[in-house]
Motif scaffolding. Structure first.
Motif, mmCIF file in Angstrom:
data_model
loop_
_atom_site.group_PDB
_atom_site.id
_atom_site.type_symbol
_atom_site.label_atom_id
_atom_site.label_comp_id
_atom_site.label_asym_id
_atom_site.label_seq_id
_atom_site.Cartn_x
_atom_site.Cartn_y
_atom_site.Cartn_z
ATOM 1 N N PRO A 140 97.481 91.030 -27.073
ATOM 2 C CA PRO A 140 98.278 91.720 -27.656
ATOM 3 C C PRO A 140 97.985 92.107 -29.333
ATOM 4 O O PRO A 140 97.993 93.079 -29.772
ATOM 5 N N LEU A 141 97.536 91.104 -29.792
ATOM 6 C CA LEU A 141 96.843 91.245 -31.147
ATOM 7 C C LEU A 141 95.893 92.325 -31.286
ATOM 8 O O LEU A 141 95.984 93.081 -32.251
ATOM 9 N N VAL A 142 94.612 91.896 -30.500
ATOM 10 C CA VAL A 142 93.513 92.718 -30.736
ATOM 11 C C VAL A 142 93.877 94.328 -30.150
ATOM 12 O O VAL A 142 93.268 95.268 -30.713
ATOM 13 N N LYS A 143 94.881 94.229 -29.152
ATOM 14 C CA LYS A 143 95.198 95.581 -28.612
ATOM 15 C C LYS A 143 95.720 96.582 -29.778
ATOM 16 O O LYS A 143 95.837 97.625 -29.707
ATOM 17 N N ASN A 144 96.478 95.770 -30.898
ATOM 18 C CA ASN A 144 97.092 96.392 -31.799
ATOM 19 C C ASN A 144 96.316 96.353 -33.266
ATOM 20 O O ASN A 144 97.084 96.422 -34.335
ATOM 21 N N ASP A 145 94.948 96.179 -33.133
ATOM 22 C CA ASP A 145 94.071 96.210 -34.189
ATOM 23 C C ASP A 145 94.141 95.117 -35.260
ATOM 24 O O ASP A 145 93.908 95.380 -36.627
ATOM 25 N N PHE A 146 94.951 93.883 -34.912
ATOM 26 C CA PHE A 146 94.701 92.857 -35.646
ATOM 27 C C PHE A 146 93.474 92.000 -35.509
ATOM 28 O O PHE A 146 92.882 92.015 -34.309
ATOM 29 N N ILE A 147 92.915 91.481 -36.631
ATOM 30 C CA ILE A 147 91.638 90.777 -36.611
ATOM 31 C C ILE A 147 91.878 89.302 -36.503
ATOM 32 O O ILE A 147 92.986 88.685 -37.252
ATOM 33 N N VAL A 148 91.404 88.679 -35.736
ATOM 34 C CA VAL A 148 91.534 87.086 -35.638
ATOM 35 C C VAL A 148 90.524 86.358 -36.716
ATOM 36 O O VAL A 148 89.403 86.503 -36.465
ATOM 37 N N ALA A 158 86.595 77.991 -32.175
ATOM 38 C CA ALA A 158 85.584 78.433 -31.642
ATOM 39 C C ALA A 158 86.225 79.430 -30.248
ATOM 40 O O ALA A 158 85.736 80.324 -29.969
ATOM 41 N N MET A 159 87.122 78.552 -29.962
ATOM 42 C CA MET A 159 88.111 79.263 -28.736
ATOM 43 C C MET A 159 88.573 80.652 -29.307
ATOM 44 O O MET A 159 88.619 81.717 -28.532
ATOM 45 N N ALA A 160 89.283 80.725 -30.397
ATOM 46 C CA ALA A 160 89.763 81.956 -31.034
ATOM 47 C C ALA A 160 88.899 82.841 -31.195
ATOM 48 O O ALA A 160 89.178 84.189 -30.724
ATOM 49 N N HIS A 161 87.756 82.629 -31.867
ATOM 50 C CA HIS A 161 86.672 83.629 -31.927
ATOM 51 C C HIS A 161 86.086 84.153 -30.538
ATOM 52 O O HIS A 161 86.021 85.387 -30.287
ATOM 53 N N GLN A 162 86.068 83.259 -29.645
ATOM 54 C CA GLN A 162 85.511 83.655 -28.483
ATOM 55 C C GLN A 162 86.348 84.614 -27.584
ATOM 56 O O GLN A 162 85.700 85.725 -27.117
ATOM 57 N N ILE A 163 87.749 84.453 -27.743
ATOM 58 C CA ILE A 163 88.568 85.155 -26.782
ATOM 59 C C ILE A 163 88.848 86.429 -27.647
ATOM 60 O O ILE A 163 88.954 87.496 -26.688
ATOM 61 N N ALA A 164 88.931 86.508 -28.954
ATOM 62 C CA ALA A 164 88.926 87.676 -29.433
ATOM 63 C C ALA A 164 87.868 88.523 -29.160
ATOM 64 O O ALA A 164 88.207 89.816 -28.959
ATOM 65 N N ILE A 165 86.939 87.987 -28.898
ATOM 66 C CA ILE A 165 85.366 88.893 -28.673
ATOM 67 C C ILE A 165 85.506 89.205 -27.081
ATOM 68 O O ILE A 165 85.245 90.557 -26.764
ATOM 69 N N GLU A 166 85.928 88.317 -26.210
ATOM 70 C CA GLU A 166 85.989 88.491 -24.732
ATOM 71 C C GLU A 166 87.380 89.557 -24.637
ATOM 72 O O GLU A 166 86.901 90.692 -23.596
ATOM 73 N N PHE A 167 88.255 89.986 -25.502
ATOM 74 C CA PHE A 167 89.281 90.774 -24.896
ATOM 75 C C PHE A 167 88.918 92.060 -26.108
ATOM 76 O O PHE A 167 89.817 92.954 -26.097
ATOM 77 N N GLY A 168 87.836 92.253 -26.662
ATOM 78 C CA GLY A 168 87.446 93.520 -27.168
ATOM 79 C C GLY A 168 87.695 93.522 -28.664
ATOM 80 O O GLY A 168 87.843 94.574 -29.177
#
Length: 297
Positions: A140-148, A158-168
């Protein structure tokens, strides 16, 4: 920003890579850094609270550093130096007691213009529970243009970066070493991906090694860049909670993921919840705190 001042600042920071509050000791009466090197070793020693021998070494190193064409060298290595007076320098970092004097960056500088940034952090020993939680929080964060934002350490970072990338989504990694010494080695591939497509920043010149004391300093930048901090798993005594201390000092929103009461990795989040952090298990709960933003569901 005048090129001659930028050269002097980068030359000084190269040999004296300290936060802005330390450099300001030299700039109080010499805002453009034009004359500080003319101080005697004794005067410099007094200003910086260092030994006379260290002051002499600093003056010598600075004179040599001035000869390095930093803009060309950094451009060659795709490093963008972002001094504290640069338009891209995040204003939120200037609220710190000890802001970085210079940020060294690789990647998409435009990510610094989006102020909707959320830090997601946790233990280097994070379990699959952290990943499962992030897969509910981050989309939901990346869908609403939030940066992780995170610290590129092993485990939860590492998980946080990877998952942000995986979900676009987009991600910013804040590291505790210079670009010539990416750390940890296990995350080298991830480091490269973020450099190429997202953003890596550090306050350390490229030659700086990943020293132990760099990482508590790195944590204040993670906090300073972010509107809020999400903690997944963390022990009571950890670098994760030191990041939270920085965040609390500056009024940042704190979110914590409840966990298994039998797990030591749940002790940190549970302590934060007991002290007033908002318990969350979905990214929508984070977005509720920012009601001025139009949320897309």
């Amino acid at each position: 920003m005048k090129n001659d001042f930028l050269q002097r600042l980068l030359a000084l920071h190269y040999v004296y890579p300290k936060p802005l509050n330390k450099l300001h000791l030299l700039m109080q009466d010499d805002l453009q850094l034009e004359r500080w090197h003319e101080l005697s070793a004794q005067q410099l020693s007094y200003k910086l609270s260092i030994s006379s021998a260290s002051a002499n070494r600093l003056k010598t190193a600075y004179a040599e550093s001035l000869q390095i064409p930093f803009k060309d060298v950094y451009f060659k290595h795709k490093i963008t130096p972002i001094p504290y007076i640069h338009p891209l320098y995040p204003e939120s970092l200037l609220e710190l007691i000890d802001p970085p004097a210079v940020l060294y960056a690789k990647g998409n500088m435009g990510l610094l213009e989006n102020q909707n940034r959320i830090a997601i952090i946790g233990s280097r020993k994070a379990s699959i529970y952290s990943r499962n939680a992030m897969e509910l929080i981050i989309p939901p964060l990346v869908k609403n243009d939030f940066i992780v934002v995170s610290g590129l350490a092993k485990g939860a970072d590492a998980m946080a970066h990877q998952i942000a990338i995986e979900f676009g989504g987009s991600t910013i990694a804040v590291t505790g070493s210079g670009f010539l010494h990416p750390y940890p080695k296990e995350n080298k591939e991830l480091h490269n991906i973020i450099e190429e497509n997202h953003l890596v920043v550090t306050e350390y010149p490229p030659y700086m090694l990943p020293k132990r004391w760099n990482f508590p300093m790195r944590n204040r930048i993670i906090s300073g860049l972010s509107r809020g901090i999400v903690v997944t798993e963390a022990q009571l005594k950890s670098g994760t909670l030191s990041t939270i201390e920085h965040a609390l000092e500056h009024g940042k929103d704190i979110f914590a993921v409840p966990g298994n009461i039998l797990s030591p990795l749940s002790e940190g989040p549970h302590k934060l919840i007991a002290e007033g952090a908002k318990p969350i298990w979905s990214g929508w709960q984070v977005l509720e705190e920012y009601s001025e933003i139009s949320v897309e569901k």
